[in-house]
Design an enzyme around this catalytic site. Structure first.
Site, short mmCIF file in Angstrom:
data_model
loop_
_atom_site.label_atom_id
_atom_site.label_comp_id
_atom_site.label_asym_id
_atom_site.label_seq_id
_atom_site.Cartn_x
_atom_site.Cartn_y
_atom_site.Cartn_z
N LYS A 50 5.42 -5.50 -6.14
CA LYS A 50 5.98 -4.40 -6.92
C LYS A 50 7.04 -4.89 -7.92
CE LYS A 50 5.22 -0.75 -3.47
NZ LYS A 50 5.90 0.34 -2.69
N TYR A 75 -0.56 6.87 -7.14
CA TYR A 75 0.12 7.48 -6.00
C TYR A 75 -0.13 8.97 -5.91
CZ TYR A 75 2.65 3.21 -4.72
OH TYR A 75 2.98 1.95 -4.28
N HIS A 132 3.01 -3.52 -1.92
CA HIS A 132 2.15 -2.39 -1.54
C HIS A 132 1.02 -2.90 -0.66
CE1 HIS A 132 -0.45 1.15 -1.92
NE2 HIS A 132 -1.44 0.29 -2.12
N GLU A 162 -8.34 1.62 -4.55
CA GLU A 162 -7.26 0.91 -5.23
C GLU A 162 -7.74 -0.37 -5.91
OE1 GLU A 162 -3.89 2.81 -2.22
OE2 GLU A 162 -4.31 0.64 -2.11
N1 UDP Z 1 8.75 5.72 -0.66
C1 UDP Z 1 10.05 6.10 -0.93
N2 UDP Z 1 10.70 6.91 -0.03
C2 UDP Z 1 10.11 7.36 1.10
C3 UDP Z 1 8.80 6.99 1.36
C4 UDP Z 1 8.13 6.17 0.47
O1 UDP Z 1 10.61 5.71 -1.95
O2 UDP Z 1 10.75 8.09 1.88
C5 UDP Z 1 8.03 4.86 -1.61
C6 UDP Z 1 7.98 3.40 -1.16
O3 UDP Z 1 8.00 2.57 -2.31
C7 UDP Z 1 6.62 3.35 -0.46
C8 UDP Z 1 5.79 4.25 -1.37
O4 UDP Z 1 6.67 5.30 -1.72
O5 UDP Z 1 6.12 2.02 -0.39
C9 UDP Z 1 4.56 4.84 -0.73
O6 UDP Z 1 4.93 5.48 0.48
P1 UDP Z 1 4.09 5.26 1.81
O7 UDP Z 1 4.57 6.24 2.81
O8 UDP Z 1 2.63 5.25 1.47
O9 UDP Z 1 4.57 3.81 2.30
P2 UDP Z 1 3.77 2.42 2.36
O10 UDP Z 1 2.34 2.73 2.63
O11 UDP Z 1 3.97 1.74 1.02
O12 UDP Z 1 4.43 1.66 3.49
MG MG Z 2 1.03 4.01 1.72
#
Ligand code: UDP
Ligand code: MG
Length: 147
Positions: free
Chosen positions: A11, A51, A117, A128
């Site tokens: 990222k 997203y 990610h 993706e």
């Molecule tokens: N994110 C955030 N705050 C939150 C949850 C998620 O800023 O409370 C952001 C973070 O960059 C995360 C992305 O949104 O990686 C996607 O969220 P997800 O729950 O899918 O997490 P991941 O799969 O990336 O662990």
């Molecule tokens: Mg995720």
């Protein structure tokens, strides 16, 4: 059956901080084959689409701004049970909760700016990968398109 392919990104926070090389080394040392890789710069609209599943969440606008704020590295990774393996390699979303030795524990700044990610299912890995890599490019690289 779980597939051998997942989609990953370095990222913008990690790329900007000069951590991409160390993260790629970590990926290689953890036994993944890199099938495809591109330096990308997402527009806001592209980040919104990538997203889409999170649209409406309180962190969505901040996430979209962050993901379109700078360069990132898009990757197609190969390993047995790739989606679950890569989720384990990167660790919990919030680096404060990520296990020792995971990429997010080692390199992430915060829950939002969390370095990498990873796809959360085989279906999303297919979506993706296709978001960033045209079929022809994958074929030229010898990377079978997943799914
Ligand atoms: N994110 C955030 N705050 C939150 C949850 C998620 O800023 O409370 C952001 C973070 O960059 C995360 C992305 O949104 O990686 C996607 O969220 P997800 O729950 O899918 O997490 P991941 O799969 O990336 O662990
Ligand atoms: Mg995720």
């Amino acid at each position: 059956m779980a597939g051998r392919t997942t989609f990953a990104m370095v990222k913008p926070d990690a790329f900007e901080a000069g951590k991409a090389g160390r993260i790629l080394a970590h990926i290689e040392q953890s036994g993944y084959a890199i099938l495809a890789m591109r330096l990308v710069r997402l527009t806001r609209v592209e980040a919104e689409a990538f997203y889409e599943v999170h649209r409406g969440r309180p962190f969505y606008q901040e996430l979209v701004s962050f993901m379109s704020s700078g360069r990132a590295v898009a990757l197609v990774l190969d390993k047995a049970d790739a989606v679950a393996a890569w989720r384990a390699t990167i660790g919990a979303t919030d680096p404060a909760e990520a296990a020792e030795g995971t990429i997010r524990k080692l390199f992430a700044e915060s829950k939002g700016r969390n370095a990498v990610h990873g796809s959360d299912s085989d279906e999303n890995a297919v979506r993706e990968v296709a978001f960033f890599f045209p079929e022809r490019e994958l074929a030229r690289l010898g990377a079978e398109s997943p799914g």
